[in-house]
Design an enzyme around this catalytic site. Structure first.
Site, PDB file in Angstrom:
ATOM      1  N   HIS A  53       0.859  -1.178   0.000  1.00  0.00           N
ATOM      2  CA  HIS A  53       0.000   0.000   0.000  1.00  0.00           C
ATOM      3  C   HIS A  53       0.896   1.230   0.000  1.00  0.00           C
ATOM      4  CE1 HIS A  53      -3.854  -1.981   1.825  1.00  0.00           C
ATOM      5  NE2 HIS A  53      -3.301  -2.728   0.881  1.00  0.00           N
ATOM      6  N   GLU A  55       1.067   3.793   1.873  1.00  0.00           N
ATOM      7  CA  GLU A  55       1.612   4.153   3.180  1.00  0.00           C
ATOM      8  C   GLU A  55       2.806   3.285   3.550  1.00  0.00           C
ATOM      9  OE1 GLU A  55      -2.975   4.301   3.744  1.00  0.00           O
ATOM     10  OE2 GLU A  55      -1.549   3.295   2.445  1.00  0.00           O
ATOM     11  N   CYS A  83      -5.997   1.855   6.029  1.00  0.00           N
ATOM     12  CA  CYS A  83      -6.627   0.614   6.491  1.00  0.00           C
ATOM     13  C   CYS A  83      -5.962   0.168   7.799  1.00  0.00           C
ATOM     14  CB  CYS A  83      -6.481  -0.476   5.427  1.00  0.00           C
ATOM     15  SG  CYS A  83      -4.783  -1.064   5.205  1.00  0.00           S
ATOM     16  N   CYS A  86      -2.156  -0.475   7.547  1.00  0.00           N
ATOM     17  CA  CYS A  86      -1.339   0.732   7.443  1.00  0.00           C
ATOM     18  C   CYS A  86      -1.316   1.518   8.749  1.00  0.00           C
ATOM     19  CB  CYS A  86      -1.830   1.581   6.277  1.00  0.00           C
ATOM     20  SG  CYS A  86      -1.522   0.756   4.680  1.00  0.00           S
TER      21      CYS A  86
END
Length: 149
Positions: A53, A55, A83, A86
């Protein structure tokens, strides 16, 4: 707040890069003392890595640049509400602030689905500011998904 908007606009450029790579358009920056120390965009499809992701990519880049897995005193800017994975990574890195654009009603862990940032038993606290440049972030996501339907 104007600095938050400037960094979020830079994260939006990274989100557009993700879109060009046929990834969900999410971009992220890690900033310390006004300097970008890590950046990333969604890459799970291209890298065949479910943890890639935006992040996580940005946090990894910042940790490498700062030569430390602890990123205290940093702000994580991300175009979409993080999410649970993260948020967990941000906690582990000891990020001080998270600033995000769009709320994520499907997987958001800063209040949309669950609010892990307010969990009383977690040993680390961080400040969270949502909705910065949300219109731009939401428009980018809508355009991306509309083109795929």
């Amino acid at each position: 707040m104007s600095t938050d908007v400037e960094f979020m606009r830079r994260a939006l450029l990274l989100a557009e890069r993700a879109s060009l790579e046929n990834e969900v358009p999410v971009g992220a920056l890690v900033v310390r003392s006004g300097e970008v120390v890590g950046e990333g965009w969604n890459r799970p499809i291209g890298s065949r890595d479910p943890t890639a992701h935006a992040e996580i990519v940005a946090l990894r880049a910042a940790a490498q640049r700062l030569d430390n897995y602890r990123l205290g005193g940093t702000t994580l800017y991300v175009t979409l509400e993080p999410c649970a994975m993260c948020i967990g990574a941000a906690f582990q890195a000891r990020v001080s602030r998270i600033v995000f654009g769009s709320w994520d009603p499907k997987a958001g862990a800063c209040g949309s689905v669950i609010d892990l940032t307010r969990a009383a038993k977690l040993p680390h606290r961080l400040d969270v500011f949502g909705g910065v440049c949300s219109e731009e972030s939401t428009a980018l996501l809508r355009r991306f998904f509309a083109e795929r339907r």
